[in-house]
Design an enzyme around this catalytic site. Structure first.
Site, PDB file in Angstrom:
ATOM      1  N   ASP A   1       0.816  -1.204   0.000  1.00  0.00           N
ATOM      2  CA  ASP A   1       0.000   0.000   0.000  1.00  0.00           C
ATOM      3  C   ASP A   1       0.854   1.260   0.000  1.00  0.00           C
ATOM      4  OD1 ASP A   1      -2.280  -1.514  -0.030  1.00  0.00           O
ATOM      5  OD2 ASP A   1      -2.790  -1.194   2.071  1.00  0.00           O
ATOM      6  N   GLY A   2       2.006   1.213   0.668  1.00  0.00           N
ATOM      7  CA  GLY A   2       2.888   2.373   0.694  1.00  0.00           C
ATOM      8  C   GLY A   2       3.373   2.764  -0.695  1.00  0.00           C
TER       9      GLY A   2
ATOM     10  N   ASN B   1      -5.169   8.414   1.774  1.00  0.00           N
ATOM     11  CA  ASN B   1      -5.585   7.707   2.987  1.00  0.00           C
ATOM     12  C   ASN B   1      -5.967   8.652   4.118  1.00  0.00           C
ATOM     13  OD1 ASN B   1      -5.527   5.066   2.149  1.00  0.00           O
ATOM     14  ND2 ASN B   1      -3.873   4.421   3.509  1.00  0.00           N
TER      15      ASN B   1
ATOM     16  N   LYS C   1       2.668  12.849  25.682  1.00  0.00           N
ATOM     17  CA  LYS C   1       2.233  14.229  25.895  1.00  0.00           C
ATOM     18  C   LYS C   1       0.915  14.441  25.142  1.00  0.00           C
ATOM     19  CE  LYS C   1       5.745  15.628  28.363  1.00  0.00           C
ATOM     20  NZ  LYS C   1       5.579  16.039  29.779  1.00  0.00           N
TER      21      LYS C   1
ATOM     22  N   THR D   1      -9.346   1.605   6.247  1.00  0.00           N
ATOM     23  CA  THR D   1      -8.761   0.300   6.544  1.00  0.00           C
ATOM     24  C   THR D   1      -7.276   0.405   6.901  1.00  0.00           C
ATOM     25  OG1 THR D   1      -8.420  -0.018   4.160  1.00  0.00           O
ATOM     26  CG2 THR D   1     -10.383  -1.025   5.128  1.00  0.00           C
TER      27      THR D   1
ATOM     28  N   TYR E   1      -4.579   3.357   9.127  1.00  0.00           N
ATOM     29  CA  TYR E   1      -4.293   3.843  10.472  1.00  0.00           C
ATOM     30  C   TYR E   1      -5.592   4.059  11.254  1.00  0.00           C
ATOM     31  CZ  TYR E   1      -1.574   6.570  13.946  1.00  0.00           C
ATOM     32  OH  TYR E   1      -0.951   7.036  15.078  1.00  0.00           O
TER      33      TYR E   1
ATOM     34  N   MET F   1      -8.407   2.476  11.133  1.00  0.00           N
ATOM     35  CA  MET F   1      -8.948   1.212  11.633  1.00  0.00           C
ATOM     36  C   MET F   1      -8.167   0.754  12.864  1.00  0.00           C
ATOM     37  SD  MET F   1      -9.417  -2.442   9.653  1.00  0.00           S
ATOM     38  CE  MET F   1      -7.650  -2.718   9.471  1.00  0.00           C
ATOM     39  N   SER F   2      -6.850   0.865  12.826  1.00  0.00           N
ATOM     40  CA  SER F   2      -6.034   0.426  13.963  1.00  0.00           C
ATOM     41  C   SER F   2      -6.279   1.295  15.193  1.00  0.00           C
ATOM     42  CB  SER F   2      -4.551   0.442  13.589  1.00  0.00           C
ATOM     43  OG  SER F   2      -4.073   1.763  13.438  1.00  0.00           O
TER      44      SER F   2
ATOM     45  N   GLN G   1       3.799  10.028   5.488  1.00  0.00           N
ATOM     46  CA  GLN G   1       4.992  10.843   5.241  1.00  0.00           C
ATOM     47  C   GLN G   1       4.928  12.119   6.080  1.00  0.00           C
ATOM     48  OE1 GLN G   1       5.822  11.733   1.117  1.00  0.00           O
ATOM     49  NE2 GLN G   1       7.057  13.508   1.633  1.00  0.00           N
TER      50      GLN G   1
END
Length: 272
Positions: free
Chosen positions: A64-65, A133, A144, A174, A176, A178-179, A232
């Site tokens: 995906d990257g 995304n 922090k 689906t 970051y 989602m996580s 990025q």
């Protein structure tokens, strides 16, 4: 047809497959254009800088990257067919052993192009780029907490303390988002998915709002934070900076491989 070829340059198997598919397509009379890093990694000298690539279809081999990097760098979007050489690959529909079969379908014109919404991003009114995304504001100092204000249509909709916030497209749901506990969203939906990162209050929940809304995220914290777009790092942001998010007028283009989104998600999540 004119095929653009992009492969992850540090993956020998991706490069080997790129070389094999290049020969396959050339033997069938098609024109092959390699982006610069792929061409150099294959030992073919300089190719063409990815920003100026043009073609009928882009064959992107990697994870995906690799797809996100390709979409981000393209000045003019090209319909992409992603071939999976990553771990999961929500944006790479095709497995390596299926590649030639699907390329023959493209050759025959037996395919449809699917538009995927992207985010157009500005900080304090200055345009900084686009995201397929997500855009993430996250604390640059571990442990922090930041304070953030979400404004929707110029109205403060929520103020919360958290490690940060994710503003995602349906495509990015689906990833970051989602996580971080966000929902999986049908990619046909045009909307902004807002997901707080480790919020201090349990009442701070994900929101999905229409892309027709005006969305602003204000950093209201003396602690510095980072703005990360599609994985990025873009810039450091500070107290009072405002991230503005709009629906991009230039969607990403994907060649529909005919695979049901929900079946694909179910299958790929089982591999994690």
């Amino acid at each position: 047809m004119r095929f653009v070829l992009v492969a992850r340059p540090d993956d020998e198997k991706a490069l080997s497959l790129a070389d094999e598919l290049s020969i396959f397509l050339e033997e069938r009379g098609h024109s092959i254009i390699c982006e610069n890093k792929t061409s150099i990694a294959l030992g073919n000298g300089d190719g063409i800088d990815i920003s100026s690539l043009k073609g009928d279809a882009a064959v992107v081999i990697g994870g995906d990257g690799t797809v996100l990097h390709t979409v981000r760098q393209l000045e003019n979007q090209i319909p992409i067919i992603g071939i999976n050489r990553g771990r999961v690959g929500f944006l790479t529909d095709i497995e390596p052993e299926e590649a030639k079969e699907y390329l023959l379908k493209i050759e025959a014109g037996n395919y449809a192009i699917e538009k995927r919404m992207r985010l157009s991003l500005s900080v304090d009114g200055e345009y900084i780029g686009q995201a397929l995304n997500e855009a993430v504001i996250v604390s640059s100092r571990p442990a922090k907490i930041l304070q953030l204000t979400i404004n929707i249509d110029h109205v403060p909709a929520e103020r919360f303390r958290a490690d940060g916030v994710i503003i995602s497209t349906a495509t990015g749901s689906t990833g970051y988002a989602m996580s971080a506990g966000g929902p999986i969203v049908d990619p046909w939906i045009d909307g902004f998915l807002i997901v707080p990162l480790a919020p201090y209050y349990l009442s701070s929940r994900p929101h999905l709002i229409s892309s027709k809304r005006r969305l602003r995220v204000e950093l209201d914290s003396t602690k510095p934070a980072d703005l990360v777009v599609d994985g990025q790092h873009i810039m450091e942001v500070f107290n009072g900076n405002v991230l503005s998010i709009e629906k991009s007028q230039k969607p990403a283009l994907f060649i529909n491989a005919g695979k049901n989104f929900f079946a694909k998600v179910d299958s790929k999540l089982k591999t994690l």
